[in-house]
Design a protein around this motif. Structure first.
Motif, PDB file in Angstrom:
ATOM      1  N   ARG A  29     158.075 -22.319  88.407  1.00 53.29           N
ATOM      2  CA  ARG A  29     158.542 -23.111  89.434  1.00 53.29           C
ATOM      3  C   ARG A  29     157.602 -23.267  90.330  1.00 53.29           C
ATOM      4  O   ARG A  29     156.573 -22.371  90.714  1.00 53.29           O
ATOM      5  CB  ARG A  29     159.778 -22.241  90.174  1.00 53.29           C
ATOM      6  CG  ARG A  29     161.065 -22.355  89.503  1.00 53.29           C
ATOM      7  CD  ARG A  29     162.040 -21.527  90.170  1.00 53.29           C
ATOM      8  NE  ARG A  29     163.175 -21.540  89.387  1.00 53.29           N
ATOM      9  CZ  ARG A  29     164.113 -20.780  89.381  1.00 53.29           C
ATOM     10  NH1 ARG A  29     164.134 -19.705  89.664  1.00 53.29           N
ATOM     11  NH2 ARG A  29     165.243 -21.092  88.680  1.00 53.29           N
ATOM     12  N   THR A  30     157.417 -24.073  91.203  1.00 55.58           N
ATOM     13  CA  THR A  30     156.878 -24.349  92.670  1.00 55.58           C
ATOM     14  C   THR A  30     157.600 -23.897  93.766  1.00 55.58           C
ATOM     15  O   THR A  30     158.941 -24.251  93.721  1.00 55.58           O
ATOM     16  CB  THR A  30     156.042 -25.690  92.730  1.00 55.58           C
ATOM     17  OG1 THR A  30     155.055 -26.106  91.762  1.00 55.58           O
ATOM     18  CG2 THR A  30     155.510 -25.598  94.315  1.00 55.58           C
ATOM     19  N   ARG A  31     157.390 -22.971  94.761  1.00 52.62           N
ATOM     20  CA  ARG A  31     158.222 -22.490  95.514  1.00 52.62           C
ATOM     21  C   ARG A  31     157.515 -22.649  97.061  1.00 52.62           C
ATOM     22  O   ARG A  31     156.317 -22.457  97.123  1.00 52.62           O
ATOM     23  CB  ARG A  31     158.513 -21.170  95.398  1.00 52.62           C
ATOM     24  CG  ARG A  31     158.901 -20.669  94.083  1.00 52.62           C
ATOM     25  CD  ARG A  31     159.043 -19.363  94.051  1.00 52.62           C
ATOM     26  NE  ARG A  31     159.667 -18.817  92.697  1.00 52.62           N
ATOM     27  CZ  ARG A  31     159.118 -18.741  91.433  1.00 52.62           C
ATOM     28  NH1 ARG A  31     157.781 -18.819  91.388  1.00 52.62           N
ATOM     29  NH2 ARG A  31     159.754 -18.253  90.597  1.00 52.62           N
ATOM     30  N   HIS A  32     158.426 -23.122  97.852  1.00 52.78           N
ATOM     31  CA  HIS A  32     158.039 -23.473  99.438  1.00 52.78           C
ATOM     32  C   HIS A  32     158.976 -22.806 100.148  1.00 52.78           C
ATOM     33  O   HIS A  32     160.198 -22.678 100.202  1.00 52.78           O
ATOM     34  CB  HIS A  32     157.596 -24.636  99.918  1.00 52.78           C
ATOM     35  CG  HIS A  32     156.500 -25.170  99.168  1.00 52.78           C
ATOM     36  ND1 HIS A  32     156.536 -25.822  97.903  1.00 52.78           N
ATOM     37  CD2 HIS A  32     155.302 -25.128  99.926  1.00 52.78           C
ATOM     38  CE1 HIS A  32     155.178 -26.239  97.568  1.00 52.78           C
ATOM     39  NE2 HIS A  32     154.286 -25.858  98.692  1.00 52.78           N
ATOM     40  N   VAL A  33     158.658 -22.033 101.169  1.00 54.11           N
ATOM     41  CA  VAL A  33     159.646 -21.889 102.310  1.00 54.11           C
ATOM     42  C   VAL A  33     159.566 -22.764 103.480  1.00 54.11           C
ATOM     43  O   VAL A  33     158.486 -23.015 103.925  1.00 54.11           O
ATOM     44  CB  VAL A  33     159.330 -20.159 102.955  1.00 54.11           C
ATOM     45  CG1 VAL A  33     160.099 -20.099 104.184  1.00 54.11           C
ATOM     46  CG2 VAL A  33     159.582 -19.251 102.055  1.00 54.11           C
ATOM     47  N   LEU A  34     160.720 -23.532 103.748  1.00 53.11           N
ATOM     48  CA  LEU A  34     160.691 -24.520 104.709  1.00 53.11           C
ATOM     49  C   LEU A  34     161.519 -23.761 105.834  1.00 53.11           C
ATOM     50  O   LEU A  34     162.617 -23.370 105.933  1.00 53.11           O
ATOM     51  CB  LEU A  34     161.334 -25.703 104.154  1.00 53.11           C
ATOM     52  CG  LEU A  34     161.793 -26.749 105.269  1.00 53.11           C
ATOM     53  CD1 LEU A  34     160.427 -27.355 106.010  1.00 53.11           C
ATOM     54  CD2 LEU A  34     162.433 -27.702 104.702  1.00 53.11           C
ATOM     55  N   ARG A  35     160.895 -23.924 107.114  1.00 50.00           N
ATOM     56  CA  ARG A  35     161.521 -23.407 108.394  1.00 50.00           C
ATOM     57  C   ARG A  35     161.507 -24.585 109.458  1.00 50.00           C
ATOM     58  O   ARG A  35     160.623 -25.352 109.390  1.00 50.00           O
ATOM     59  CB  ARG A  35     160.545 -22.275 108.910  1.00 50.00           C
ATOM     60  CG  ARG A  35     160.211 -21.344 108.129  1.00 50.00           C
ATOM     61  CD  ARG A  35     161.525 -20.463 107.722  1.00 50.00           C
ATOM     62  NE  ARG A  35     162.061 -19.844 108.685  1.00 50.00           N
ATOM     63  CZ  ARG A  35     162.064 -18.585 109.284  1.00 50.00           C
ATOM     64  NH1 ARG A  35     161.049 -17.840 108.655  1.00 50.00           N
ATOM     65  NH2 ARG A  35     162.824 -17.992 110.491  1.00 50.00           N
ATOM     66  N   GLY A  36     162.622 -24.525 110.121  1.00 49.10           N
ATOM     67  CA  GLY A  36     162.808 -25.675 111.352  1.00 49.10           C
ATOM     68  C   GLY A  36     163.975 -25.680 111.816  1.00 49.10           C
ATOM     69  O   GLY A  36     165.134 -25.018 111.241  1.00 49.10           O
TER      70      GLY A  36
END
Lengths: 183, 96, 995
Positions: A29-36
């Protein structure tokens, strides 16, 4: 980066064939953490193709992409290996304050898919896995024994686990031992 | 093991949480303007009450949010939990 | 003994299945369904143990969890020897090997019994009074002798080979106890549709009904009613029944700990099969149906083998088909003993007499006994017994009133069965912090105010009648599940009067008589009275002084009688004395089940880096750094650590070294206020740090002391790549979140742990650039493009990298960050490319030496939580123009810049070969005698191969003003003179960095 894990090394390689039915490494998988904050919701939805889940501990997804609510301003984005959404997201979100950090290699996925999956998890996790308390589609950070995990129920008897790579060996061994009593 | 109600995630087992000391002690806006006694008061002095205590907790292995809790130090029972920034609940209202 | 005491019919045993076992080396036969205690009784063996303090011979007293006397060790092998088991709860299996405790050399002849003869000299508090002084005698004499004489059983000598399991469970209703009340409660609660768990300590559900063959419930025999009830529960998928499962602890918010014994009862457990399982059950509602414990009578010589509880005797008869004796005396203050008398009489046992303390007992059971012609003496006290290893007679006296007794009468018997009534088991309720109230009519403490969502039902709240208990259980189960209670069940049970007696039975035996209150800890009524006379008033103090109720049985049989004695002596009502606290565990649990699965491989996670396997292949020696395994050194050709480290150090300084720095904590600080946050958080100034540049950051706590450090790189205007110490990463992240979430929520910045996203390969040494040159794409490695403390992004070996030009060795250095999955591949590529250049792998030990040569600190080694940045020579890092940062106000306190603070210095010994001990103290002059003023301590000490001598770093009071002075480090071989020098030993100008 479609060859991320394929070309690289999986932390499971040292496990020496230790296995049990219904326990498997998740596909790459490609994983990102998104914050906002709230103002990223609609631009993110445009790029992802679905609305970011805003209910606590719920996952949403479409077209193989998923967003897992981990905190009130935190999502774990899972996309098929190599399918990168970070640039499009950053562009769409624009000036709205946010943070996007790739964590593809920080953690690995494990799938537990067996009729007694909830019981196996109850060996090391103190959460209630009754469907009323932990329905399909629920996701949360929690602890399994001494490892922090992200636990995501994708079917009545199917759980996806995300765990930091250096805890993967421990978690895998623990799950195999936990499953042994149900063999 | 206590059951602690995270204001975001709901009731969760104690092992997911970390204690963060007394709540409602705001860091001074301009610490350098404080005299030694005021700074000492901020840095070290804590109420440590017998009874209901407002304290900070963090749902470390959950949503990772800090929040505040009223806990009775004599019984270990949580009376209320609330988000950081919210005022301490009026206990008479909570029990009513 | 004269033949078998087994009855011909009845009980829940299988007479046709013989079970052979050994007790104290003698082989006996029992039958399937026996406990060790019932099997021994069937063989006429009452003597099962020796008491703890006086080593008096003791028989079995009870038939369950309350047993204070018959404590045994069960031995399977050297790793599986379990001490302190109650013989009454040990299920018999073929080949069971058990040993009595507290005796040497044998149970029948015990040297320790000398204590019994010495008893007049060993009163309550004897240990406190006698072994006070001389102080030296404690270590040499008292403690060894006491330790040898005391103790219950032996710990296993081999590691425990068994496995233990853990399970978390959740249910709407948890019912504790599967007696009539608990079964009734579970049955009703299950009809509510929620999840119901029923846990019971015995091998099968039924509780007291297992000893009630003759009663009918709802028209069924007890056996059939239990079977029907269990069948209905088992048919419900929402119900879980656990047998051999003791609820031993009641924790906050309805968390109940249950110890389930899985293989203890098996003759040949499968090797490696789990032995026990710890259940941690979170219940919405709890119904406690824990039953009651019978009270013994406190009379002189009440501890002889053959004297047991009347209810226990009835259990042995009705459940196990065992007679307690052939001619019995029943001594009672309660109706229930009449049931025993009646059942024994029907089984052919001669009931010599029923001696009832009460002047005018009435009720159906008494009448039934009279109708059967059993001899009854009312107003009659038992005042003694005779016999050696078995009681031979009971001494009875009429109670004449006003403290007077009639002339004694000796009645020959081989068993005395006693009852003072029943004490509700309020252990779990009390553990839950519920408040008790004293019920005068029942002479019992009963649950009153609940602290948890919990309700007690049946005998544990004083509802003793079977029909009432069934109804009470149903009502409790219904209330817990929110359903209507069913129609009450009818039974044929004959009820007993609930009231009994507490305290000591009156006697005329003089001061030497010993009437035991607490069998297991050998506490007599005289001890309790002595404690009161010596001034102890509080029940908690009396308990500790006399040790009453402090044995492994938690005073199940003794607490209420002790209160009765105290009430008499203090002339105060029982409720004014109060009860001591009940603590978990209800019955002892093994360490194994508490450790659970956290053993061996699974004791802790063992964290390894992506490059770990390579280091293993190279024969590296590892060390633990927090949960990580880090390569400490790479020995070659039989090198020891010293030789390997010298070689590795020289290689780095002369050519190049490669080091796995992946464990370094990494936090990505992102957001448009990232620089503002960094400015407020770290002591350094960050706003002017250019993109693509790095800075050594220092973090203080709010109290001004150094907490962590690490290189921080600015990736973009709104993005910092922060590194922390290996062990400090979670602390730093938590502290960042703390300040952001609770003090500065207005900042637009977020933190993400990226420790494990990146593998970090440190390449350090003059040849580092040459080695890297052929591996990178799109990266200019030149001093001009990528100077010291710069970073760039690009590709290495076809994967993306964040390449830092940093050095923790003082040499030209790079830290290559690559995605973790590629760490090993890139490492191997760098390794291969470096071979022509003499590239050498090094570990943490060499890393430490190299940085010490440069005077670089390690947080936690040079610092100890009381060092300021200035103390460790980092004042230069402070952003002095900043109006505020974490720790600034504290650092402004005058004491934080006092000239006598401990400061970081270097130390050189006179002899270059002398390596000081890390942690060694520093004193100002020669020949001081301890305790002497200490002015510092050595924090790091190594032999430096490149310098050809030893070096040390130290924290010394006012150290920077002592340059050139000679100080001393006291060592075993004498004071070692050391010269104070600057902390940078190698290349102080930093010429080797900027190349």
């Amino acid at each position: 980066m479609s060859d991320v894990i394929v070309a690289g090394r999986s932390p499971f390689e040292a496990l020496d064939g230790l296995s049990m039915p219904g326990l498997a490494a998740a596909p790459d998988r490609t994983r990102h953490v998104l914050r906002g904050r709230d103002d990223i919701h609609s631009p993110a939805a445009e790029v992802l193709g679905f609305a970011l889940p805003t209910d606590a501990c719920r996952a949403a997804g479409a077209g193989g992409r998923h967003a897992l609510w981990l905190g009130p301003d935190e999502w774990l984005l899972l996309t098929p290996a190599g399918e990168r959404v970070d640039k499009a997201l950053a562009f769409a979100i624009g000036d709205a304050p946010h943070a996007l950090v790739e964590v593809s290699h920080r953690q690995v996925g494990i799938i537990l898919d067996r009729p007694d999956a909830a019981q196996v998890l109850s060996v090391g996790c103190a959460l209630d896995f009754d469907l009323a308390a932990f329905p399909v589609g629920m996701c949360t950070r929690t602890l399994f024994a001494k490892a922090e995990i992200v636990l995501w129920r994708t079917g009545e008897n199917v759980f996806q686990i995300e765990v930091w790579r250096s805890f993967a060996d421990y978690l895998w061994r623990y799950l195999v031992l936990a499953g042994a009593e149900f063999a | 093991m206590l059951l602690i109600t995270c204001p975001y995630c709901g009731p969760r087992p104690e092992i997911e949480f970390a204690h963060g000391g007394e709540a409602h002690i705001a860091r001074p806006q301009d610490p350098s303007s404080l005299g030694v006694e005021d700074w000492t008061e901020f840095l070290y002095m804590r109420a440590n009450p017998k009874g209901v205590h407002a304290e900070r907790w963090r749902h470390l292995h959950g949503c990772a949010r800090f929040f505040n809790a009223l806990r009775d130090t004599t019984t270990d029972q949580f009376v209320a939990t609330y988000k950081t920034g919210e005022p301490r609940p009026d206990l008479t209202a909570v029990t009513a | 003994m004269s033949g078998s005491f087994r009855t011909g019919i009845g009980g829940r045993i299988r007479r046709e299945r013989t079970v052979r076992f050994r007790f104290d080396g003698v082989t006996y036969a029992g039958v399937e369904g026996d406990t060790l205690a019932s099997a021994l009784l069937a063989n006429g063996v009452h003597l099962m143990g020796r008491s703890f303090k006086y080593h008096r011979p003791r028989g079995v007293l009870g038939a369950g969890a309350d047993e204070p006397n018959a404590l045994v060790e069960v031995i399977r092998d050297a790793g599986r020897t379990v001490p302190n088991l109650r013989a009454t709860q040990v299920e018999l299996y073929n080949g069971l090997e058990a040993r009595s405790q507290n005796r040497w050399p044998s149970l029948a002849f015990d040297v320790g019994a000398i204590n019994n003869l010495m008893a007049p000299f060993i009163p309550a508090g004897f240990y406190y009074k006698t072994f006070m002084w001389p102080r030296k005698a404690w270590d040499a004499l008292y403690e060894p002798v006491i330790r040898a004489a005391a103790g219950l059983g032996h710990a296993p000598t081999d590691p425990d080979p068994d496995s233990y399991l853990n399970r978390y469970a959740h249910c709407e209703v948890l019912v504790v106890g599967a007696g009539p009340t608990g079964l009734s409660a579970a049955l009703t609660a299950a009809r509510g549709g929620g999840r119901v768990m029923l846990v019971d300590e015995q091998c099968e559900p039924g509780g007291s009904l297992l000893s009630e063959p003759d009663v009918r419930i709802d028209g069924l025999s007890t056996r059939d009613w239990i079977a029907r009830t269990v069948a209905e529960l088992n048919a419900n998928p929402r119900v879980t029944i656990l047998s051999r499962a003791t609820a031993f602890g009641y924790f906050a918010h309805n968390m109940i700990a249950v110890n389930e014994r899985l293989s203890e009862h098996q003759a040949d457990p499968v090797p490696g099969a789990p032995r026990e399982r710890l259940w941690q059950i979170r219940a919405g509602e709890v119904v406690i149906a824990a039953g009651a414990h019978e009270r013994p009578l406190v009379f002189p010589d009440n501890d002889r083998p053959g004297i047991l509880l009347a209810g226990a005797a009835r259990t042995y008869l009705n459940r196990y088909g065992v007679l307690p004796g052939r001619r019995v005396v029943i001594a009672t203050g309660h109706d229930e003993a009449y049931r025993t008398a009646i059942d024994l009489s029907r089984a052919g046992v001669e009931v010599a007499v029923i001696a009832d303390l009460r002047p005018r007992p009435t009720g159906p059971l008494v009448e039934l006994a009279r109708a059967l012609g059993l001899p009854i003496r009312t107003g009659c006290a038992i005042t003694g017994s005779k016999g050696g290893r078995r009681v031979t007679s009971a001494r009875l006296s009429a109670i004449l009133g006003a403290g007077k007794l009639g002339p004694p009468d000796e009645i020959a018997c081989d068993a005395v069965l006693m009852s003072g009534g029943y004490t509700p088991s309020v252990h779990l309720f009390s553990q839950s912090r519920g408040k008790l109230r004293w019920d005068e009519a029942l002479s019992a403490f009963l649950p009153d105010v609940s602290a948890e969502r919990e309700r007690s039902a049946g005998a544990c709240r004083g509802v003793f009648s079977l029909e009432a208990a069934l109804a009470d259980g149903a009502t409790a189960g219904a209330a817990a599940a929110g359903v209507a209670p069913p129609t009450p069940l009818r039974t044929t049970a004959v009820d007993a009067e609930p009231a009994g007696v507490i305290g000591a039975v009156p006697h005329d035996r003089g001061p030497g008589a010993r009437a035991f209150v607490d069998w297991q800890n050998d506490v007599t009524s005289k001890d309790l009275k002595l404690a009161v006379r010596e001034g102890f008033q509080s029940v908690e103090h009396v308990k500790r002084y006399t040790t009453n109720g402090m044995a492994t049985d938690q005073g199940k049989t003794s607490n209420i009688n002790a209160l009765g004695v105290l009430a008499d002596e203090l002339k105060r009502p029982v409720e004014k004395i109060g009860l001591t606290t009940f603590r978990m565990p209800y019955t002892p649990v093994t360490f194994g089940v508490l450790a659970g699965m956290a053993r061996g491989d699974l004791f802790d996670p063992v964290r390894t880096t992506p490059i770990h396997g390579w280091a293993v292949d190279q024969g590296a020696v590892f060390e633990d750094v927090s949960l990580w395994k880090r390569a400490r050194y790479f020995p070659q050709g039989g090198e020891d650590m010293e030789a390997a480290v010298r070689r590795e150090c020289v290689a780095v300084r002369n050519a190049c070294g490669i080091f796995d720095a992946s464990t370094l904590g990494k936090i990505e600080v992102v957001g448009r206020d990232a620089a503002e946050f960094m400015n407020r958080f770290y002591i350094n100034a960050w706003t002017k740090l250019g993109i693509g540049r790095c800075r050594y950051g220092v973090l203080c706590r709010e109290d001004g002391f150094v907490m962590d450090d690490g290189v921080v790189g600015r990736i973009a205007a709104d993005r910092f790549h922060v590194t922390t110490t290996t062990g400090g990463a979670p602390r730093v992240l938590n502290m960042m979140e703390d300040y952001l979430q609770t003090e500065w929520p207005e900042l637009d910045v977020w933190f993400t742990s990226t420790t494990e996203e990146w593998a970090v390969i440190a390449l350090q040494g003059p040849k580092a650039r040459d080695i890297l040159a052929g591996l990178v794409e799109g990266i200019d490695l030149s001093q001009e493009a990528l100077p010291h403390m710069a970073l760039t992004e690009g590709q290495i070996c076809g994967v993306p990298t964040r390449l830092f030009r940093v050095s923790f060795s003082g040499e030209l250095g790079f830290e290559i960050n690559v995605p973790a999955s590629h760490g090993r591949r890139v490492w191997e590529a760098v390794w291969a490319a470096g071979q022509p250049h003499g590239l050498t792998a090094y570990g943490t030990e060499t890393m430490h030496v190299l940085r010490a040569e440069k005077g670089f600190i390690i947080v936690g080694q040079e610092t100890d939580g009381t060092a300021t940045p200035d103390d460790v020579g980092l004042a230069w890092a402070v952003g002095k123009a900043k109006p505020d940062y974490v720790g600034k106000r504290s650092l402004a306190r005058p004491s934080m810049s006092a000239p006598d603070r401990k400061q970081l210095v270097g130390l050189l010994t006179e002899s270059p070969e002398t390596v000081l001990q890390e942690g060694a103290q520093i004193v100002a002059s020669l020949g001081l005698k301890a305790p002497m003023p200490v002015i510092g301590h050595v924090t790091s000490s190594y032999y430096s191969a490149v310098l050809g001598r030893s070096i040390a770093l130290a924290m010394v009071s006012g150290g920077r003003a002592k340059m050139g002075e000679t100080l001393y480090s006291p060592a075993g071989s004498g004071d070692v003179p050391v010269k104070v020098v600057g902390p940078v030993f190698y290349d102080p100008e930093g010429a080797r960095l900027n190349v």
